[in-house]
Design an enzyme around this catalytic site. Structure first.
Site, PDB file in Angstrom:
ATOM      1  N   GLY A 119      -2.855  -1.526  -7.262  1.00  0.00           N
ATOM      2  CA  GLY A 119      -1.712  -2.426  -7.354  1.00  0.00           C
ATOM      3  C   GLY A 119      -1.965  -3.534  -8.363  1.00  0.00           C
ATOM      4  N   HIS A 157       0.842  -1.204   0.000  1.00  0.00           N
ATOM      5  CA  HIS A 157       0.000   0.000   0.000  1.00  0.00           C
ATOM      6  C   HIS A 157       0.879   1.258   0.000  1.00  0.00           C
ATOM      7  CE1 HIS A 157      -2.670  -2.974   2.200  1.00  0.00           C
ATOM      8  NE2 HIS A 157      -3.468  -2.596   1.216  1.00  0.00           N
ATOM      9  N   ARG A 186      -3.866 -10.307   4.210  1.00  0.00           N
ATOM     10  CA  ARG A 186      -4.326 -11.646   4.598  1.00  0.00           C
ATOM     11  C   ARG A 186      -3.176 -12.569   4.997  1.00  0.00           C
ATOM     12  NH1 ARG A 186      -8.631 -10.551   0.531  1.00  0.00           N
ATOM     13  NH2 ARG A 186     -10.609 -10.660   1.674  1.00  0.00           N
ATOM     14  N   LYS A 221      -1.047  -6.425  -7.818  1.00  0.00           N
ATOM     15  CA  LYS A 221      -1.352  -7.613  -7.020  1.00  0.00           C
ATOM     16  C   LYS A 221      -2.762  -8.107  -7.349  1.00  0.00           C
ATOM     17  CE  LYS A 221      -1.553 -10.231  -3.177  1.00  0.00           C
ATOM     18  NZ  LYS A 221      -2.875 -10.004  -2.693  1.00  0.00           N
ATOM     19  N   ASP A 222      -3.712  -7.167  -7.437  1.00  0.00           N
ATOM     20  CA  ASP A 222      -5.098  -7.491  -7.772  1.00  0.00           C
ATOM     21  C   ASP A 222      -5.340  -7.127  -9.238  1.00  0.00           C
ATOM     22  OD1 ASP A 222      -6.441  -7.980  -4.888  1.00  0.00           O
ATOM     23  OD2 ASP A 222      -4.914  -6.433  -4.769  1.00  0.00           O
ATOM     24  N   SER A 264       0.373  -9.072   1.522  1.00  0.00           N
ATOM     25  CA  SER A 264      -1.087  -9.030   1.567  1.00  0.00           C
ATOM     26  C   SER A 264      -1.511  -8.902   3.022  1.00  0.00           C
ATOM     27  CB  SER A 264      -1.674 -10.325   0.979  1.00  0.00           C
ATOM     28  OG  SER A 264      -3.038 -10.448   1.336  1.00  0.00           O
ATOM     29  N   GLN A 293      -8.898  -7.072 -10.698  1.00  0.00           N
ATOM     30  CA  GLN A 293      -9.616  -5.907 -10.183  1.00  0.00           C
ATOM     31  C   GLN A 293      -9.232  -4.647 -10.965  1.00  0.00           C
ATOM     32  OE1 GLN A 293     -10.080  -4.917  -5.828  1.00  0.00           O
ATOM     33  NE2 GLN A 293      -8.330  -3.623  -6.268  1.00  0.00           N
ATOM     34  N   VAL A 324       4.546  -5.565  -4.628  1.00  0.00           N
ATOM     35  CA  VAL A 324       5.627  -5.517  -3.631  1.00  0.00           C
ATOM     36  C   VAL A 324       5.654  -6.865  -2.907  1.00  0.00           C
ATOM     37  CG1 VAL A 324       6.501  -4.365  -1.559  1.00  0.00           C
ATOM     38  CG2 VAL A 324       5.381  -3.027  -3.370  1.00  0.00           C
TER      39      VAL A 324
HETATM   40  P1  AMP Z   1      -6.490  -3.967  -0.344  1.00  0.00           P
HETATM   41  O1  AMP Z   1      -6.282  -3.119   0.881  1.00  0.00           O
HETATM   42  O2  AMP Z   1      -5.985  -5.358  -0.201  1.00  0.00           O
HETATM   43  O3  AMP Z   1      -7.877  -3.862  -0.894  1.00  0.00           O
HETATM   44  O4  AMP Z   1      -5.546  -3.325  -1.450  1.00  0.00           O
HETATM   45  C1  AMP Z   1      -5.612  -1.965  -1.776  1.00  0.00           C
HETATM   46  C2  AMP Z   1      -4.724  -1.690  -2.953  1.00  0.00           C
HETATM   47  O5  AMP Z   1      -3.390  -2.061  -2.635  1.00  0.00           O
HETATM   48  C3  AMP Z   1      -5.119  -2.474  -4.204  1.00  0.00           C
HETATM   49  O6  AMP Z   1      -4.952  -1.644  -5.348  1.00  0.00           O
HETATM   50  C4  AMP Z   1      -4.124  -3.609  -4.204  1.00  0.00           C
HETATM   51  O7  AMP Z   1      -3.860  -4.121  -5.488  1.00  0.00           O
HETATM   52  C5  AMP Z   1      -2.900  -2.919  -3.640  1.00  0.00           C
HETATM   53  N1  AMP Z   1      -1.972  -3.909  -3.079  1.00  0.00           N
HETATM   54  C6  AMP Z   1      -2.221  -4.822  -2.114  1.00  0.00           C
HETATM   55  N2  AMP Z   1      -1.129  -5.581  -1.891  1.00  0.00           N
HETATM   56  C7  AMP Z   1      -0.167  -5.139  -2.742  1.00  0.00           C
HETATM   57  C8  AMP Z   1       1.191  -5.527  -3.010  1.00  0.00           C
HETATM   58  N3  AMP Z   1       1.776  -6.524  -2.366  1.00  0.00           N
HETATM   59  N4  AMP Z   1       1.860  -4.830  -3.948  1.00  0.00           N
HETATM   60  C9  AMP Z   1       1.280  -3.818  -4.633  1.00  0.00           C
HETATM   61  N5  AMP Z   1       0.007  -3.413  -4.423  1.00  0.00           N
HETATM   62  C10 AMP Z   1      -0.702  -4.063  -3.498  1.00  0.00           C
END
Ligand code: AMP
Length: 289
Positions: free
Chosen positions: A155, A45, A195, A157-158, A193, A161, A184
């Site tokens: 990101g 993030h 999670r 990562k998703d 993550s 999405q 990352v």
């Molecule tokens: P989330 O809080 O999991 O909903 O993620 C919020 C944002 O952070 C989304 O755009 C994700 O793709 C991004 N994100 C989560 N984990 C990572 C990561 N390891 N590297 C890059 N972006 C990330």
């Protein structure tokens, strides 16, 4: 330590908009970026926030665990939260504002209208998480309308999405640009993550095989010219099946632009995406080439 008091925290859409207007920000302002998150922020993030701050002087980070994107048997209730730590991460990464609305503010019990994401949502994660991307699109569209940024950062990562949200912006003529930030990872390769905190030490040790397998498949394709998409997926599956107790949800090789399954690698437009369950924790990861 950066002073978290420098960050403006807004508890309602009304308060956020009033603050932006008071500071002379107009709709879809060229100086304003949004980074949507569900909180429990980590270095992934932070990379998104830093990217946004490098592009725009004012950066709003939204922290909202969106009930619309969780299925009935998913982890909404136990999703990790730590606002104090999140504010610290936001301040250090260069955010100016945090939008931390009440659940009822964004998702009142009488909410009816939703954004229908279409065919892209019927693939990959959409198959095991029905309604997930509809919930994501609906909330992100609301966040766009509340904040009215000219840039939104997501990101890779998703990846699914992000691809769906790019299509939403295009199809609904939302006047902003989406920029993506690379995944990352931990030192051993596991994608960061929120999670990951659910994993036991044993599951954590096994989980690295997800990124190892994806990386090996990409290497095979890029440096050794393996073009058979099914062979590449088998490499990823083998790595997970041989070295972990994880249960594969999917490993698929798809076109990056429309998420359709590939038989042959298309250089520059290929993604191998995977979702694996370790106990009750479902992890996703991908490589693109
Ligand atoms: P989330 O809080 O999991 O909903 O993620 C919020 C944002 O952070 C989304 O755009 C994700 O793709 C991004 N994100 C989560 N984990 C990572 C990561 N390891 N590297 C890059 N972006 C990330």
């Amino acid at each position: 330590m950066t002073d978290v008091d420098s960050i403006k925290v807004h508890r309602s859409a009304e308060a956020l908009r009033a603050s932006l207007r008071a500071d002379g920000y107009v709709g879809w302002d060229e100086r304003l970026a949004l980074v949507p998150t569900m909180g429990f922020l980590h270095a992934g993030h932070a990379a998104l926030i830093r990217h946004a701050a490098s592009r725009k002087p004012r950066v709003v980070v939204s922290i909202f665990v969106n009930p619309l994107q969780f299925g009935p048997n998913e982890d909404l209730e136990r999703y990790p939260r730590d606002l104090e730590h999140d504010l610290q991460v936001c301040a250090e990464a260069g955010a100016t504002d945090v939008f931390y609305p009440e659940v009822a503010d964004l998702t009142p019990s009488d909410i009816e209208i939703a954004v229908e994401p279409g065919r892209l949502a019927n693939r990959l994660c959409g198959l095991t998480r029905p309604g997930h991307f509809r919930g994501v699109c609906t909330i992100v569209n609301k966040l766009f309308n509340i904040v009215e940024p000219s840039l939104a950062v997501f990101g890779w990562k998703d990846a699914q999405q992000q691809i769906i949200l790019r299509k939403m912006v295009k199809d609904l003529n939302i006047p902003l640009t989406i920029e993506g930030v690379e995944i990352v990872r931990e030192a051993d390769g596991l994608a960061l993550s929120s999670r990951n905190t659910y994993l036991t030490a044993e599951q954590r040790a096994e989980a690295v095989n997800l990124s190892l397998g994806l990386n090996e498949a990409r290497e095979l394709a890029v440096t050794e010219g393996e073009s058979d998409a099914h062979q590449l997926c088998d490499v990823v599956c083998g790595m997970i099946e041989d070295n972990t107790s994880g249960v594969i949800d999917y490993v698929k090789c798809v076109r990056l632009d429309n998420l359709e399954e590939l038989d042959e690698v298309e250089p520059g437009n290929t993604m191998i995406a995977a979702a694996v369950r370790f106990g009750t924790t479902r992890l996703i990861d991908n490589v693109r080439f």
